[in-house]
Design an enzyme around this catalytic site. Structure first.
Site, PDB file in Angstrom:
ATOM      1  N   HIS A   1       7.207  25.133   1.806  1.00  0.00           N
ATOM      2  CA  HIS A   1       8.632  24.866   1.579  1.00  0.00           C
ATOM      3  C   HIS A   1       9.406  26.160   1.828  1.00  0.00           C
ATOM      4  O   HIS A   1       8.826  27.166   2.267  1.00  0.00           O
ATOM      5  CB  HIS A   1       8.809  24.347   0.151  1.00  0.00           C
TER       6      HIS A   1
ATOM      7  N   ASP B   1      16.274  21.062  -8.972  1.00  0.00           N
ATOM      8  CA  ASP B   1      16.038  19.619  -9.030  1.00  0.00           C
ATOM      9  C   ASP B   1      14.609  19.266  -9.407  1.00  0.00           C
ATOM     10  O   ASP B   1      14.271  18.081  -9.511  1.00  0.00           O
ATOM     11  CB  ASP B   1      16.428  18.941  -7.711  1.00  0.00           C
ATOM     12  N   HIS B   2      13.784  20.286  -9.661  1.00  0.00           N
ATOM     13  CA  HIS B   2      12.394  20.036 -10.055  1.00  0.00           C
ATOM     14  C   HIS B   2      12.034  20.631 -11.421  1.00  0.00           C
ATOM     15  O   HIS B   2      10.947  20.355 -11.926  1.00  0.00           O
ATOM     16  CB  HIS B   2      11.443  20.581  -8.991  1.00  0.00           C
TER      17      HIS B   2
ATOM     18  N   HIS C   1      12.921  25.185  -7.761  1.00  0.00           N
ATOM     19  CA  HIS C   1      14.259  24.719  -7.436  1.00  0.00           C
ATOM     20  C   HIS C   1      14.755  23.840  -8.589  1.00  0.00           C
ATOM     21  O   HIS C   1      13.969  23.127  -9.230  1.00  0.00           O
ATOM     22  CB  HIS C   1      14.267  23.947  -6.121  1.00  0.00           C
TER      23      HIS C   1
ATOM     24  N   ASP D   1       8.677  18.275  -1.115  1.00  0.00           N
ATOM     25  CA  ASP D   1       9.304  19.523  -0.658  1.00  0.00           C
ATOM     26  C   ASP D   1       8.355  20.353   0.194  1.00  0.00           C
ATOM     27  O   ASP D   1       7.981  21.465  -0.159  1.00  0.00           O
ATOM     28  CB  ASP D   1       9.784  20.348  -1.857  1.00  0.00           C
TER      29      ASP D   1
ATOM     30  N   HIS E   1       7.640  23.542  -7.907  1.00  0.00           N
ATOM     31  CA  HIS E   1       8.322  24.790  -7.555  1.00  0.00           C
ATOM     32  C   HIS E   1       9.575  24.929  -8.417  1.00  0.00           C
ATOM     33  O   HIS E   1       9.891  24.056  -9.220  1.00  0.00           O
ATOM     34  CB  HIS E   1       8.647  24.836  -6.065  1.00  0.00           C
TER      35      HIS E   1
ATOM     36  N   HIS F   1      11.312  11.382  -2.843  1.00  0.00           N
ATOM     37  CA  HIS F   1      12.140  12.578  -2.621  1.00  0.00           C
ATOM     38  C   HIS F   1      13.085  12.394  -1.433  1.00  0.00           C
ATOM     39  O   HIS F   1      13.102  13.172  -0.485  1.00  0.00           O
ATOM     40  CB  HIS F   1      11.254  13.816  -2.434  1.00  0.00           C
TER      41      HIS F   1
END
Length: 302
Positions: A138, A65-66, A63, A206, A61, A265
């Site tokens: 998520h 941090d990914h 976000h 997530d 996805h 995670h």
């Protein structure tokens, strides 16, 4: 064989001794990267893996941090001499996000192909490894991924003779779906028995646990699933943010009948996940705590 390595096991932000969640899957000289938050290129270096063999990047996805580490990662691939195309797989909006990020990584010496699920692909296959995205749950649209390594049936001498397959091409047909010999086409199915059990890895971070994830993870050899919070008292926070508890991950693994669960995670506040390990193990004994650099080679069953 599939070699699976956790490059990072953190969520939200990197810590001093924990990079953001990312995973590398290697097979026969090719590699697949799952997610690419900030610092992923450093995590890859720490794991003593290389950039150049990475053919596929799967994004769960959008976000930060990914995916925010993607421009630097692609530049590092360029600096290692990659010229072959790289394929990035992700959900709707992937092309817009990647094109925006890559403004700071212009003039790459290789083509970046982007495939959006479900519009462009429902699954992706290279060599004998099949990658299948599926929907997670998520706070934003999020994907999990199945990685299935197929295994052909055993060579059947009697079947080959019955189908009048020349002995000279028996070896070729064990490696190729079709072979042309003396103007005749011979198929692999003419010499092999039924397919045997392959290797399956399911990756999902997530997300709240869902029936869809359970169905996709069924009978996996390895389930890599998020454990954002270890303490069951964090359930309200998990629901609010679209994440999972250790206990929920373990219950999912048990109900899906997987062989092994790796937790990953972790929340930045979860600095000692080992304190909550038994919560998961009491539900699913084959639970292991993920850590940066954790690696295992998965082999076909004998």
């Amino acid at each position: 064989m599939l070699e699976v390595t956790l490059l990072g096991t953190g969520g939200t932000m990197p810590l001093k001794n924990r990079w953001l969640s990312a995973c590398l899957i290697k097979h026969m000289g090719h590699s697949v990267l799952i997610d690419c938050g900030e610092g992923t290129q450093i995590a890859l270096k720490h794991s003593e893996n290389k950039f150049k063999p990475i053919d596929i990047i799967c994004i769960t996805h959008f976000h930060a941090d990914h995916i925010s580490g993607l421009p630097g990662f692609l530049l590092s691939m360029s600096n290692e001499g990659r010229t072959e195309p790289v394929t990035i797989i992700g959900g709707a909006g992937l092309k817009k996000v990647v094109n925006a990020l890559c403004i700071i990584a212009p003039n790459l010496p290789f083509e970046v192909k982007m495939l959006e699920y479900p519009h462009d692909i429902s699954e992706f296959e290279f060599d004998d490894l099949k990658i299948t995205p599926f929907q997670a749950k998520h706070s934003v649209s999020c994907l999990g991924y199945n990685f299935k390594l197929k295994r052909a049936g055993k060579f059947d001498v009697e079947k080959a003779k019955k189908n009048n397959v020349p002995m000279k091409i028996w070896g070729q047909l064990q490696k190729n779906e079709t072979v042309i010999f003396d103007g005749m086409e011979y198929k692999q199915s003419m010499v092999l028995g039924n397919s045997r059990k392959g290797i399956k890895v399911t990756y999902c971070t997530d997300s709240r646990p869902t029936e869809n994830i359970l169905n996709h993870a069924k009978n996996a050899d390895l389930l890599i699933y998020e454990g954002m919070f270890g303490d069951d008292e964090k359930i309200d926070r998990a629901v609010e943010t679209g994440h999972s508890l250790f206990s929920e991950a373990a219950r999912l693994a048990k109900n899906a009948n997987v062989q092994k669960l790796w937790l990953t995670h972790y929340s930045p506040s979860l600095t000692e996940p080992e304190l909550y390990e038994n919560i998961a193990k009491d539900i699913f004994k084959n639970t292991e705590l993920g850590f940066d650099g954790k690696s295992e080679s998965l082999h076909f069953p004998e």
